[in-house]
Design a protein around this motif. Structure first.
Motif, PDB file in Angstrom:
ATOM      1  N   PRO A 137       0.815  -1.211   0.000  1.00  0.00           N
ATOM      2  CA  PRO A 137       0.000   0.000   0.000  1.00  0.00           C
ATOM      3  C   PRO A 137       0.851   1.264   0.000  1.00  0.00           C
ATOM      4  CG  PRO A 137       0.043  -0.987   2.187  1.00  0.00           C
ATOM      5  CD  PRO A 137       0.762  -1.940   1.276  1.00  0.00           C
ATOM      6  N   SER A 138       2.103   1.178   0.535  1.00  0.00           N
ATOM      7  CA  SER A 138       2.939   2.370   0.632  1.00  0.00           C
ATOM      8  C   SER A 138       3.480   2.757  -0.742  1.00  0.00           C
ATOM      9  CB  SER A 138       4.103   2.124   1.597  1.00  0.00           C
ATOM     10  OG  SER A 138       4.896   1.045   1.139  1.00  0.00           O
ATOM     11  N   GLU A 139       3.813   4.048  -0.882  1.00  0.00           N
ATOM     12  CA  GLU A 139       4.301   4.579  -2.148  1.00  0.00           C
ATOM     13  C   GLU A 139       5.806   4.440  -2.213  1.00  0.00           C
ATOM     14  OE1 GLU A 139       2.610   8.207  -4.717  1.00  0.00           O
ATOM     15  OE2 GLU A 139       3.671   8.829  -2.909  1.00  0.00           O
ATOM     16  N   SER A 140       6.326   3.931  -3.324  1.00  0.00           N
ATOM     17  CA  SER A 140       7.765   3.770  -3.477  1.00  0.00           C
ATOM     18  C   SER A 140       8.406   5.114  -3.795  1.00  0.00           C
ATOM     19  CB  SER A 140       8.067   2.777  -4.607  1.00  0.00           C
ATOM     20  OG  SER A 140       7.872   3.402  -5.874  1.00  0.00           O
ATOM     21  N   PRO A 141       9.732   5.236  -3.607  1.00  0.00           N
ATOM     22  CA  PRO A 141      10.426   6.479  -3.964  1.00  0.00           C
ATOM     23  C   PRO A 141      10.224   6.863  -5.427  1.00  0.00           C
ATOM     24  CG  PRO A 141      11.826   5.149  -2.560  1.00  0.00           C
ATOM     25  CD  PRO A 141      10.639   4.299  -2.900  1.00  0.00           C
ATOM     26  N   LEU A 142      10.246   5.896  -6.336  1.00  0.00           N
ATOM     27  CA  LEU A 142      10.038   6.207  -7.747  1.00  0.00           C
ATOM     28  C   LEU A 142       8.626   6.731  -7.980  1.00  0.00           C
ATOM     29  CD1 LEU A 142      10.807   6.290 -10.704  1.00  0.00           C
ATOM     30  CD2 LEU A 142      10.242   3.850 -10.869  1.00  0.00           C
ATOM     31  N   ALA A 143       7.643   6.122  -7.318  1.00  0.00           N
ATOM     32  CA  ALA A 143       6.261   6.597  -7.451  1.00  0.00           C
ATOM     33  C   ALA A 143       6.152   8.043  -6.981  1.00  0.00           C
ATOM     34  CB  ALA A 143       5.312   5.700  -6.658  1.00  0.00           C
ATOM     35  N   ARG A 144       6.807   8.364  -5.863  1.00  0.00           N
ATOM     36  CA  ARG A 144       6.798   9.746  -5.382  1.00  0.00           C
ATOM     37  C   ARG A 144       7.439  10.680  -6.400  1.00  0.00           C
ATOM     38  NH1 ARG A 144       7.952   7.425  -0.248  1.00  0.00           N
ATOM     39  NH2 ARG A 144      10.185   7.774  -0.487  1.00  0.00           N
ATOM     40  N   ALA A 145       8.548  10.226  -6.989  1.00  0.00           N
ATOM     41  CA  ALA A 145       9.254  11.058  -7.962  1.00  0.00           C
ATOM     42  C   ALA A 145       8.396  11.335  -9.187  1.00  0.00           C
ATOM     43  CB  ALA A 145      10.557  10.379  -8.372  1.00  0.00           C
ATOM     44  N   LEU A 146       7.691  10.325  -9.673  1.00  0.00           N
ATOM     45  CA  LEU A 146       6.853  10.506 -10.858  1.00  0.00           C
ATOM     46  C   LEU A 146       5.707  11.468 -10.582  1.00  0.00           C
ATOM     47  CD1 LEU A 146       6.714   6.833 -12.198  1.00  0.00           C
ATOM     48  CD2 LEU A 146       7.890   8.779 -13.234  1.00  0.00           C
TER      49      LEU A 146
END
Length: 382
Positions: A137-146
């Motif tokens: 469920p948590s957001e990955s660093p790449l997802a945050r970056a995008l």
């Protein structure tokens, strides 16, 4: 699931000593391979911001000075912390937007700006075995970056990084960025010579290149042949130089890179040229312009080694122009399948008005005759 992000440059080698040719001469073959100078007669990427998801970009390099915006550290979530400039991210940013200042390094889109989104360090982490998506469920660093890139004005995202195994949060972030009109470009990986690739005839998929909608880029050499280290699988859409590619160094100087990292950054630069000229062009159209105009196309039209071929910046701009002004084309002699005289407007559904009138008239005549007969019968009885 262990999900380690790694940069996808196989090596960074310092250029020859002080007697070496100027860097522009060293990099000319790359610009020629991509037909960049033809594209520059139309645009140099002005008005476009390219997000570099990598190690932090050194904004003090002369070819990038004044054109780099430093974003937050994507690995730390809500915690803000200082991030030191990295060798790899700086090299990739130079390939995209180096200005050529003082006869220095020139990127593919020298008029573009860079949004630096630190995600990795320059130390190469240990590679991991692919694992299925566990639906975190948590957001990955790449997802945050995008998401950050899409919300802060980036029209193109360059990702010379990779990890094994997809994540739900990243798939959703890719979809979000594409929905915002952001072009996503990623390196396909350097696993072409692994034991698995030799045995299976294909490479492990690397993400984000493997996500639908992301332009996956393979590496080629000076002859336009697929680099032996370049991963081969169906994530490959196009290819670009990735062997012996000059890049800028942190602080000053230049070196040579090997890997699909460089290839992806170069294609991100070409995407920036397209978005500069056609800012409203959708990501899938940019991908179509790049792939449909590529040169050195495989005999079958496509293969999983170089995709549709090596990107041609000048031809890609022409293809983009055709796509933006696309009109329905008609094969001569086949006009009845396309343009031509319009067919008659179909009749409205329901009863035919003429037949209905005739029917109504007949009923009326019969009714009058019937009433007349009744009147005559009544008169006889009287």
């Amino acid at each position: 699931m262990l999900n380690v992000v790694r940069t996808l440059t196989a090596a960074l080698l310092v250029l020859a000593g002080p007697n070496a040719d100027p860097v522009r001469d060293q990099q000319q073959w790359v610009l020629d391979a991509l037909n960049v100078e033809r594209a520059w007669s139309v645009t140099k990427g002005e008005g476009v911001t390219v997000a570099v998801v990598d190690s932090a970009v050194d904004g003090e390099v002369k070819e990038l000075k004044g054109r780099v915006t430093a974003g937050p550290d994507m690995t730390s979530g809500a915690v803000a912390r200082e991030v030191s400039p990295g060798r790899h991210g700086t090299a990739m940013a130079g390939l995209i937007a180096g200005s050529g200042e003082d006869d220095g390094f020139t990127g593919v889109a020298p008029g573009a700006r860079i949004l630096s989104l630190p995600l990795v360090t320059d130390e190469e982490p240990t590679m991991v075995t692919p694992a299925p998506d566990q639906g975190r469920p948590s957001e990955s660093p790449l997802a945050r970056a995008l998401r950050y890139a899409a919300n802060h004005g980036a029209q193109v995202v360059s990702m010379s990084i990779g990890s094994y195994g997809p994540l739900r949060s990243e798939r959703e972030a890719v979809s979000y960025a594409l929905g915002k009109g952001v072009v996503l470009v990623a390196a396909v990986g350097n696993d072409g010579q692994t034991d698995y690739a030799r045995k299976e005839g294909t490479s492990y998929w690397s993400f984000p290149a493997g996500y639908p909608g992301v332009i996956g880029v393979a590496a080629t050499d000076k002859q336009g042949r697929r680099a032996t280290f370049s991963s081969d699988n169906l994530s490959v859409l196009v290819a670009a130089p990735g062997v012996g590619v000059p890049v800028v160094k942190r602080e000053s100087g230049y070196e040579v890179s090997q890997g699909t990292s460089s290839a992806a950054a170069l294609v991100a630069g070409v995407a920036a040229l397209i978005k500069s000229r056609y800012p409203k062009m959708r990501p899938e159209q940019v991908a179509q312009a790049l792939s449909s105009s590529a040169k050195g196309r495989p005999a079958a039209g496509y293969d999983d080694r170089t995709g549709f071929g090596v990107v041609d910046a000048g031809a890609a701009l022409n293809a983009a122009e055709r796509l933006t002004g696309a009109k329905r084309s008609v094969v001569p002699g086949m006009e009845h399948f396309g343009e031509g005289e319009d067919s008659p407007v179909p009749a409205r559904p329901g009863p035919d008005p003429i037949r209905l009138a005739l029917y109504g008239g007949g009923v009326l005549v019969a009714l009058v005759a019937f009433c007349g007969a009744i009147i005559m019968l009544n008169q006889r009885k009287e």
